[in-house]
Design a protein around this motif. Structure first.
Motif, PDB file in Angstrom:
ATOM      1  N   MET A   1      24.054  54.323 -45.146  1.00 28.35           N
ATOM      2  CA  MET A   1      23.627  52.762 -44.406  1.00 28.35           C
ATOM      3  C   MET A   1      22.943  52.174 -43.949  1.00 28.35           C
ATOM      4  SD  MET A   1      27.384  51.946 -44.237  1.00 28.35           S
ATOM      5  CE  MET A   1      26.828  50.377 -42.929  1.00 28.35           C
ATOM      6  N   LEU A   2      22.080  53.136 -44.207  1.00 28.90           N
ATOM      7  CA  LEU A   2      20.749  52.406 -43.840  1.00 28.90           C
ATOM      8  C   LEU A   2      20.362  51.847 -45.146  1.00 28.90           C
ATOM      9  CD1 LEU A   2      19.356  55.168 -40.843  1.00 28.90           C
ATOM     10  CD2 LEU A   2      19.987  52.565 -40.668  1.00 28.90           C
ATOM     11  N   ARG A   3      20.031  52.630 -46.333  1.00 27.52           N
ATOM     12  CA  ARG A   3      19.435  52.497 -47.163  1.00 27.52           C
ATOM     13  C   ARG A   3      19.802  51.064 -47.940  1.00 27.52           C
ATOM     14  NH1 ARG A   3      19.034  57.986 -50.627  1.00 27.52           N
ATOM     15  NH2 ARG A   3      17.586  59.252 -49.194  1.00 27.52           N
ATOM     16  N   ARG A   4      21.379  50.943 -47.441  1.00 29.68           N
ATOM     17  CA  ARG A   4      21.684  49.108 -47.828  1.00 29.68           C
ATOM     18  C   ARG A   4      21.369  48.875 -47.280  1.00 29.68           C
ATOM     19  NH1 ARG A   4      28.522  51.557 -48.849  1.00 29.68           N
ATOM     20  NH2 ARG A   4      28.204  53.007 -50.285  1.00 29.68           N
ATOM     21  N   LYS A   5      20.855  48.841 -46.291  1.00 31.47           N
ATOM     22  CA  LYS A   5      20.403  47.332 -45.370  1.00 31.47           C
ATOM     23  C   LYS A   5      19.006  46.969 -46.002  1.00 31.47           C
ATOM     24  CE  LYS A   5      23.807  48.241 -41.079  1.00 31.47           C
ATOM     25  NZ  LYS A   5      23.441  48.811 -39.557  1.00 31.47           N
ATOM     26  N   GLY A   6      18.159  48.125 -46.363  1.00 29.80           N
ATOM     27  CA  GLY A   6      17.146  47.508 -46.385  1.00 29.80           C
ATOM     28  C   GLY A   6      16.808  46.957 -47.131  1.00 29.80           C
ATOM     29  N   PRO A   7      17.965  46.694 -48.724  1.00 28.31           N
ATOM     30  CA  PRO A   7      17.840  45.578 -49.389  1.00 28.31           C
ATOM     31  C   PRO A   7      17.843  44.502 -48.888  1.00 28.31           C
ATOM     32  CG  PRO A   7      18.364  47.831 -50.791  1.00 28.31           C
ATOM     33  CD  PRO A   7      18.563  48.154 -49.726  1.00 28.31           C
ATOM     34  N   SER A   8      19.567  44.461 -47.602  1.00 26.46           N
ATOM     35  CA  SER A   8      19.070  42.420 -47.520  1.00 26.46           C
ATOM     36  C   SER A   8      18.740  42.203 -47.393  1.00 26.46           C
ATOM     37  CB  SER A   8      20.900  43.974 -46.940  1.00 26.46           C
ATOM     38  OG  SER A   8      22.080  44.673 -47.480  1.00 26.46           O
ATOM     39  N   ARG A   9      17.643  43.373 -45.905  1.00 28.79           N
ATOM     40  CA  ARG A   9      16.633  43.141 -44.779  1.00 28.79           C
ATOM     41  C   ARG A   9      15.965  41.727 -45.730  1.00 28.79           C
ATOM     42  NH1 ARG A   9      16.127  47.251 -40.778  1.00 28.79           N
ATOM     43  NH2 ARG A   9      18.691  47.504 -39.525  1.00 28.79           N
ATOM     44  N   LEU A  11      15.791  40.822 -48.472  1.00 33.10           N
ATOM     45  CA  LEU A  11      16.553  39.560 -49.812  1.00 33.10           C
ATOM     46  C   LEU A  11      16.714  38.387 -48.377  1.00 33.10           C
ATOM     47  CD1 LEU A  11      17.556  37.815 -51.694  1.00 33.10           C
ATOM     48  CD2 LEU A  11      20.521  38.508 -51.171  1.00 33.10           C
ATOM     49  N   LEU A  12      17.117  38.413 -47.246  1.00 35.26           N
ATOM     50  CA  LEU A  12      17.285  37.750 -46.125  1.00 35.26           C
ATOM     51  C   LEU A  12      15.491  37.543 -45.800  1.00 35.26           C
ATOM     52  CD1 LEU A  12      18.760  36.541 -44.076  1.00 35.26           C
ATOM     53  CD2 LEU A  12      17.843  37.977 -41.964  1.00 35.26           C
ATOM     54  N   ILE A  13      14.721  37.996 -45.813  1.00 36.29           N
ATOM     55  CA  ILE A  13      13.289  37.693 -45.288  1.00 36.29           C
ATOM     56  C   ILE A  13      13.027  37.026 -46.473  1.00 36.29           C
ATOM     57  CG2 ILE A  13      11.052  38.779 -45.269  1.00 36.29           C
ATOM     58  CD1 ILE A  13      11.912  40.839 -43.447  1.00 36.29           C
ATOM     59  N   PHE A  14      13.007  37.569 -47.829  1.00 35.37           N
ATOM     60  CA  PHE A  14      12.465  36.543 -48.711  1.00 35.37           C
ATOM     61  C   PHE A  14      13.518  34.871 -48.892  1.00 35.37           C
ATOM     62  CE2 PHE A  14      12.864  35.620 -53.285  1.00 35.37           C
ATOM     63  CZ  PHE A  14      11.897  34.858 -53.741  1.00 35.37           C
ATOM     64  N   SER A  15      14.457  34.971 -48.848  1.00 34.89           N
ATOM     65  CA  SER A  15      15.124  34.340 -48.418  1.00 34.89           C
ATOM     66  C   SER A  15      14.812  32.683 -47.381  1.00 34.89           C
ATOM     67  CB  SER A  15      17.127  34.301 -48.554  1.00 34.89           C
ATOM     68  OG  SER A  15      17.162  35.623 -49.646  1.00 34.89           O
ATOM     69  N   THR A  16      13.955  33.470 -46.555  1.00 31.33           N
ATOM     70  CA  THR A  16      13.373  32.890 -45.453  1.00 31.33           C
ATOM     71  C   THR A  16      12.226  31.883 -46.347  1.00 31.33           C
ATOM     72  OG1 THR A  16      14.528  33.748 -43.769  1.00 31.33           O
ATOM     73  CG2 THR A  16      13.046  32.593 -42.716  1.00 31.33           C
ATOM     74  N   LEU A  17      11.865  32.693 -45.999  1.00 34.33           N
ATOM     75  CA  LEU A  17      10.732  32.356 -46.630  1.00 34.33           C
ATOM     76  C   LEU A  17      10.099  31.608 -48.073  1.00 34.33           C
ATOM     77  CD1 LEU A  17       8.831  35.852 -46.685  1.00 34.33           C
ATOM     78  CD2 LEU A  17       8.188  34.092 -44.887  1.00 34.33           C
ATOM     79  N   LEU A  18      10.974  31.670 -48.147  1.00 30.59           N
ATOM     80  CA  LEU A  18      11.674  30.693 -49.844  1.00 30.59           C
ATOM     81  C   LEU A  18      11.892  29.491 -49.265  1.00 30.59           C
ATOM     82  CD1 LEU A  18      11.278  30.515 -53.141  1.00 30.59           C
ATOM     83  CD2 LEU A  18      12.975  31.031 -53.393  1.00 30.59           C
ATOM     84  N   LEU A  19      13.191  29.339 -48.148  1.00 33.22           N
ATOM     85  CA  LEU A  19      13.487  28.839 -47.874  1.00 33.22           C
ATOM     86  C   LEU A  19      12.300  27.292 -47.052  1.00 33.22           C
ATOM     87  CD1 LEU A  19      17.287  29.476 -47.173  1.00 33.22           C
ATOM     88  CD2 LEU A  19      16.309  27.981 -48.612  1.00 33.22           C
TER      89      LEU A  19
END
Length: 360
Positions: A1-9, A11-19
């Motif tokens: 589960m921890l490994r799956r959260k890594g890419p999601s986090r 992606l969230l950080i990248f999207s926040t910076l992009l927006l």
């Protein structure tokens, strides 16, 4: 589960910076328009954008439908599905639809190009400015007014401004996003751009063509003002205006700064009306009333000008201005202060009453 959260986090950080980098009303936003040319171009952009959204949604929906409708299922017997070799109505649809979209996009695009990018003959009410790009600064010449200045383009609101564009060295591109689209400056090839400002204000621009060295610092400012303010600005360059003020240097510090302008070699590159005729660097006539220095890199204040003269590479890396004093020169601070005081007096109504203090 921890490994799956890594890419999601991530992606969230990248999207926040992009927006976070998206803004419709930034100082160089193409959507916060202040002139008819920029407004027409922004409207066309939005018009085409919605066609792109329609195509994206339609193609994605068709792809998702096909993936789920015809996916392999557990009860499949392994036989090959029926093979379809052409559906006339479907092939006609995906041929005609793009053609219709291209026509709907093409006609307004061509019309706007002809309206805003065709060469025009200046009328009696138009203001003509000859723009020359250099590494890494701008020269603005008003041939009808006998005015030459650098890096700050003054224009009256509500009037068409016709810019004759050329380059003194390499390719450059003139771009003030809130007023008009960009246009290239090509050595030995005359180009043209026209624009107009609907309201008074300061509009930031920059070179939009990679021109080596300090390209990222090749900025400019367009100052749109009322007709009366523009006339007063232009008149300050005329005989009896800027030249008289610049000749009537009074205090010892200003006298020393004026002399240093020549003895330190500034006059070899820079021009000042009635005093110096250099042509290799920005014209400094009326420098004291400019809002910026180093081609729009910093605000024009005595402190910033002091830093600029002491160490040009620190403020604008890659520029061609030499360092005129060694770091251990005992006279550096006093002489720099005198030169700053003189430059800041150029174009002002009267010499400064307080001297510029030497930085220690």
């Amino acid at each position: 589960m921890l490994r799956r959260k890594g890419p999601s986090r991530l992606l969230l950080i990248f999207s926040t910076l992009l927006l976070g980098g998206c803004a419709l009303n930034g100082p160089q936003s193409i959507f916060d328009t202040a002139g008819p040319v920029a407004a027409s171009q922004a409207d066309l952009f939005v018009y085409i954008f919605w066609f792109a959204v329609f195509v994206f949604v339609a193609v994605t929906a068709a792809l998702v439908y096909a993936v789920f409708k015809y996916r392999r299922r557990g009860d499949d017997d392994g036989s090959v599905p029926d093979q379809i070799h052409g559906v006339a109505w479907l092939e006609a649809a995906w041929t005609v639809a793009p053609a219709v979209i291209l026509v709907l996009i093409g006609f307004p695009t061509v019309r706007l190009i002809l309206e805003t990018e065709s060469r025009v003959e200046p009328g009696q009410q138009d203001l003509v400015v000859n723009v020359t790009g250099y590494q890494w600064w701008w020269e603005f010449e008003y041939p009808e007014l006998g005015v030459t200045t650098a890096n700050e383009l003054h224009i009256p609101t509500g009037r068409r401004v016709v810019l004759n564009l050329n380059s003194g060295d390499v390719l450059h591109s003139f771009w003030v996003p809130r007023l008009a689209g960009k246009r290239d400056l090509i050595p030995n090839q005359d180009n043209q751009l026209w624009l107009s400002a609907d309201e008074a204000g300061l509009y930031r621009g920059q070179c939009a063509e990679l021109c080596l060295g300090a390209h990222a610092y090749m900025r400019m400012r367009v100052i749109a003002e009322s007709e009366a303010e523009f006339s007063a600005w232009a008149n300050s360059f005329q005989q009896g205006g800027a030249q008289q003020v610049q000749a009537q240097v009074g205090t010892p510090q200003l006298e020393a700064g004026k002399a240093l302008f020549k003895t330190k070699g500034c006059a070899n590159c820079h021009a000042i009306a009635g005093y110096a005729q250099g042509q290799a660097a920005p014209d400094l006539t009326n420098f004291g009333v400019r809002t910026s220095l180093a081609a729009g890199v910093a605000e024009n204040t005595p402190e910033n000008l002091t830093n600029w003269i002491r160490n040009p590479q620190e403020l604008k890396p890659g520029n061609l201005m030499p360092t005129l004093w060694a770091a251990d020169d005992p006279k550096r601070d006093e002489e720099v202060a005198a030169l700053v005081a003189y430059l800041e007096s150029l174009g002002t109504q009267a010499p400064p009453t307080a001297s510029v203090q030497a930085r220690r």
